[in-house]
Design an enzyme around this catalytic site. Structure first.
Site, mmCIF file in Angstrom:
data_model
loop_
_atom_site.group_PDB
_atom_site.id
_atom_site.type_symbol
_atom_site.label_atom_id
_atom_site.label_comp_id
_atom_site.label_asym_id
_atom_site.label_seq_id
_atom_site.Cartn_x
_atom_site.Cartn_y
_atom_site.Cartn_z
ATOM 1 N N MET A 255 -42.152 -41.705 -12.817
ATOM 2 C CA MET A 255 -42.863 -42.054 -11.593
ATOM 3 C C MET A 255 -41.906 -42.404 -10.461
ATOM 4 O O MET A 255 -42.200 -42.176 -9.283
ATOM 5 C CB MET A 255 -43.800 -43.233 -11.865
ATOM 6 C CG MET A 255 -44.588 -43.705 -10.660
ATOM 7 S SD MET A 255 -45.733 -45.030 -11.067
ATOM 8 C CE MET A 255 -47.011 -44.119 -11.936
ATOM 9 N N THR A 278 -46.055 -42.969 -20.442
ATOM 10 C CA THR A 278 -45.408 -41.716 -20.054
ATOM 11 C C THR A 278 -44.928 -41.718 -18.611
ATOM 12 O O THR A 278 -44.040 -40.949 -18.260
ATOM 13 C CB THR A 278 -46.361 -40.528 -20.288
ATOM 14 O OG1 THR A 278 -47.562 -40.730 -19.539
ATOM 15 C CG2 THR A 278 -46.712 -40.394 -21.759
ATOM 16 N N CYS A 279 -45.533 -42.577 -17.756
ATOM 17 C CA CYS A 279 -45.078 -42.654 -16.363
ATOM 18 C C CYS A 279 -43.605 -43.069 -16.282
ATOM 19 O O CYS A 279 -42.908 -42.731 -15.326
ATOM 20 C CB CYS A 279 -45.917 -43.664 -15.581
ATOM 21 S SG CYS A 279 -47.636 -43.198 -15.354
ATOM 22 N N PHE A 280 -43.173 -43.843 -17.295
ATOM 23 C CA PHE A 280 -41.814 -44.393 -17.270
ATOM 24 C C PHE A 280 -40.957 -43.874 -18.422
ATOM 25 O O PHE A 280 -39.877 -44.425 -18.686
ATOM 26 C CB PHE A 280 -41.880 -45.925 -17.316
ATOM 27 C CG PHE A 280 -42.699 -46.519 -16.202
ATOM 28 C CD1 PHE A 280 -42.188 -46.592 -14.914
ATOM 29 C CD2 PHE A 280 -43.987 -46.972 -16.430
ATOM 30 C CE1 PHE A 280 -42.945 -47.125 -13.877
ATOM 31 C CE2 PHE A 280 -44.756 -47.509 -15.400
ATOM 32 C CZ PHE A 280 -44.226 -47.583 -14.123
#
Length: 311
Positions: A255, A278-280
């Site tokens: 992100m 999953t963003c990180f």
């Protein structure tokens, strides 16, 4: 994370046999289906798919797409070669190669025509005007094979290819892509096909633990025993993408731009499953008491990875 998974879910729909857009080839890749016209809106769908692929490139999101090398050539306006046919249809390629090597081809009574199956119906296609009355000879068999290759690899799917390109180039101007060859374009869209465990481990960041922690040592020992499919599942579970970006794990994006694969050690528990953000690119790993428990729980988590719950 959600955007990344959206791209992956759309990519999966592209190759769904029920949509009849792409057909599998011998090497587990896909190319446009000559019979996609069974859906009257098929060219609009190809245009849409082209836009999705272009948007994924723009946003630097890798896709689980496996197009034929010849399809990438079409996108870049690189001429198709006879040898490209081998990966698409090795049996047909071998038949044409036999004709090319055969001396006295006149004995085969061939003409400049070919037959194509279209949903069970056999159709005759003339390779040149009045091809049915032109015999194949030693003098013209090279041209015959070239035309057969062009018909199979290009003409039969030309409308689908042009619609895909139209959608793709409405998002990304063609000159930005044509600096690549077909191999580089494949890597740009789909990433590296294989996982380098040394590169993965070397480019991992840790929270609440170190690379020397017992659980981390067990984790990497278990991962290095994974099959290629299991390793791919783990990568997708933690990052939302099953492919490694061009440049390796140091180029993973999240992100906030470049985002290394990260393992965060959570509370000591043998009951909880690993989870992910999953963003990180973050894997949240409970502090298991034994390697055997870690291996079991990690595999259980991978088997229920579907959906947005880990995004």
């Amino acid at each position: 994370g959600v955007r990344r998974e959206w791209f992956q879910l759309i990519a999966r729909e592209m190759f769904d046999a029920d949509n009849a857009l792409f057909t599998p080839c011998a090497d587990a890749t896909f190319q446009p289906n000559p019979g996609s016209g069974v859906n009257p809106d098929h060219l609009s769908f190809f245009s849409f798919v082209g836009k999705v692929v272009a948007l994924a490139i723009y946003h630097e999101e890798l896709l689980d797409v496996y197009f034929t090398r010849s399809f990438y050539k079409h996108l870049l306006d690189i001429p198709i070669q006879f040898t490209d046919l081998e990966s698409v249809d090795p049996q047909y390629y071998q038949s044409l190669k036999t004709i090319a090597d055969y001396e006295g081809v006149e004995d085969l009574d061939l003409t400049f025509c070919t037959s194509q199956k279209y949903f069970g119906e056999l159709r005759t296609v003339e390779l040149v005007e009045n091809g049915g009355s032109i015999a194949v000879t030693e003098d013209n068999k090279a041209e015959y094979i070239r035309l057969l290759t062009e018909e199979r690899m290009s003409n039969a799917i030309r409308n689908q290819i042009e619609s895909f390109k139209s959608g793709m180039f409405s998002v990304l101007p063609p000159h930005l892509l044509r600096i690549f060859d077909e191999y580089e374009l494949e890597l740009l869209i789909a990433g590296l096909p294989n996982i380098d465990f040394d590169d993965w481990q070397a480019n991992t960041r840790y929270i609440g633990c170190t690379a020397e922690s017992d659980v981390i040592g067990w984790f990497w020992a278990v991962v290095r025993e994974f099959t290629e499919e299991e390793a791919t599942q783990l990568l997708q579970f933690a990052t939302g993408c099953a492919r490694v970006p061009l440049g390796g794990f140091s180029r993973l994006k999240g992100m906030e731009g470049l985002q290394p694969f990260t393992i965060s050690l959570s509370n000591r528990s043998d009951e909880e499953l690993p989870t992910a953000s999953t963003c990180f690119n973050l894997l949240k790993l409970p502090e298991y008491s034994k390697r055997k428990i870690l291996s079991k729980k990690l595999r259980m988590a991978l088997n229920c990875r579907e959906g947005f719950q880990f995004a």
